[in-house]
Structure formats: C-alpha cells, structure tokens
Design an enzyme around this catalytic site. Structure first.
Site, short mmCIF file in Angstrom:
data_model
loop_
_atom_site.label_atom_id
_atom_site.label_comp_id
_atom_site.label_asym_id
_atom_site.label_seq_id
_atom_site.Cartn_x
_atom_site.Cartn_y
_atom_site.Cartn_z
CB THR A 17 -17.94 15.30 -36.16
OG1 THR A 17 -19.34 15.41 -35.89
CG2 THR A 17 -17.58 16.24 -37.30
CE1 TYR A 18 -9.52 13.97 -35.00
CE2 TYR A 18 -9.81 12.01 -33.66
CZ TYR A 18 -8.99 12.92 -34.30
OH TYR A 18 -7.62 12.75 -34.23
CE LYS A 38 -24.79 15.39 -37.05
NZ LYS A 38 -23.71 15.74 -36.08
CG ASN A 180 -12.41 9.18 -30.31
OD1 ASN A 180 -11.26 9.26 -30.75
ND2 ASN A 180 -13.19 10.23 -30.15
#
Length: 227
Positions: A17-18, A38, A180
């Site tokens: 999501t980030y 989504k 990430n």
C-alpha cells in the site's frame, strides 16, 4: 484505453500500500489521471456510524492527492484482519469476480492509469466457500502485468525467487521489483538486489528507504511498466 499495473507482494505487511501510494502520487503529479483499485481489504476500522473505512484506499488517496472517491476504490471491505476468504466467512459478503471486474472496468473507463493492489502474497485466497477464487485469478482477469514489492532484508532472495517462479509458471507477467526498507550501502541488501535480479530476470526498478515520500524512478520509466 486505460493502462494498468498490479502491485503484488512477497507476503503481507510488506509495503504494497505504501509503494502503491508513492506510485499513484508520481503519476498524479505528472498530470496523468491516476486511480487506485483493490478488490478486497481486510483489517479496517469502523466510523462512528458503523460503516467501515477502507484504510488502504484512504492512505493512497491522502498520500497521492488524487480526487478519486473512496467508494470507487474497493468493492469489498472487511473488519477482521485476516485474508478475504476468512473475513467473508466471519462477516459475510464474499467476493464475487463479476463485482470486482465491474469496479475495475469503471476505473479503466474514467482514468488513464489504474494501479491495482493485491491482498497478502501471491497465493492469497480471496474467496473459498462460495466458490474458489485466488489472487492470481483476479490478476489474470484484469489482464495486468505485475510489480513485485519485497523487503530488502534477510530472506528476500527466497521469497522473491519463489513468488517470481510461481508467477512465471502461471503466466503472470512480472514487470519489475521494488525493494522496501532499503538501506543504501548495506552489503547484504546490495547483494540481495543483485541476486534477485539474477534469479528472476527482472530488474529492481526502485529502492525505497524508511520515510521516503517519493519513488526514485522517472515518470517515463514508471509509465512504461503499465504498457
């Protein structure tokens, strides 16, 4: 016709999501009509009136600045923080593919770039009791290539390799990888990057550090992932 990209992860809470928010933000700031979608969200909180807040969608909307209404971003919202198939068993309202595709097509009709986000990892069950539906079924139905989000740390060679292998075996296109929680100069993480590229044949197109508010990739290169 709208261009699409499906954001998948090596597991849950990996940063999908980030990263999706940073992607949509970059597209929006470039002047493109960008949207987020989504199929199913779990682990959401309730408003005072009892309705559920689609937390992932709200995060993306706020970080990106897009005007897309929340109601268009996700057709299935659950409170219980488990996979959608179990959340709907507990709460009702199981996911139906035709409903997911109706919302997806609506986004494609109204926006130039549609960024989709998966639930959990690549083998997340979306519905089971009323009919078997897994995340890869949704990805294939939407006809989108995928961007794989992975943690840069220990264990990522295995998780990236297994996810990429499954996707290849099931005809799901992998457009690239994003690391990430990346720490520049970390010997292990730098090696993880090279090993994942070697193992999958896909490039790590961006590395995201803690607290980054921009995705370190050009708009042109980002848009090419949607083609």
């Amino acid at each position: 016709m709208s261009k699409t990209l499906f954001v998948v992860g090596t597991g849950t809470d990996i940063g999908k999501t980030y990263i999706s928010g940073l992607i949509v933000k970059k597209l929006h700031e470039s002047g493109s009509a960008a949207a987020y979608y989504k199929a199913a969200m779990s682990g959401n909180v309730r408003r005072a009136d009892g309705s559920l807040v689609p937390g992932d969608a709200l995060f993306v909307k706020e970080i990106s600045g897009i005007s897309q209404p929340l109601v268009e971003m996700c057709p299935y919202i659950y409170e219980t923080a488990v996979s959608p198939h179990l959340a709907s068993r507990i709460e009702g309202n199981p996911v139906q593919m035709e409903v997911v595709l109706e919302g997806f097509r609506n986004s494609c009709d109204n926006y130039e770039y549609v960024t989709l986000e998966g639930s959990g990892g690549i083998l997340c069950p979306i519905c089971f009791d009323e009919g078997e539906l897994w995340l890869p079924d949704v990805i294939r139905a939407c006809g989108a290539g995928c961007l794989l989000i992975a943690d840069a740390g220990l264990g990522t060679i295995n998780s990236v390799g297994l996810t990429a292998f499954y996707m290849k075996e099931h005809g799901i296109p992998l457009r690239g990888i994003v690391f990430n929680h990346f720490k520049p100069g970390d010997v292990m993480q730098e090696d993880n990057l090279k090993m994942c590229e070697h193992l999958t044949g896909s490039k790590v197109i961006a590395c995201v550090r803690e607290g980054d508010t921009e995705l370190n990739i050009s708009v042109e290169d980002l848009k090419r992932l949607y083609e």
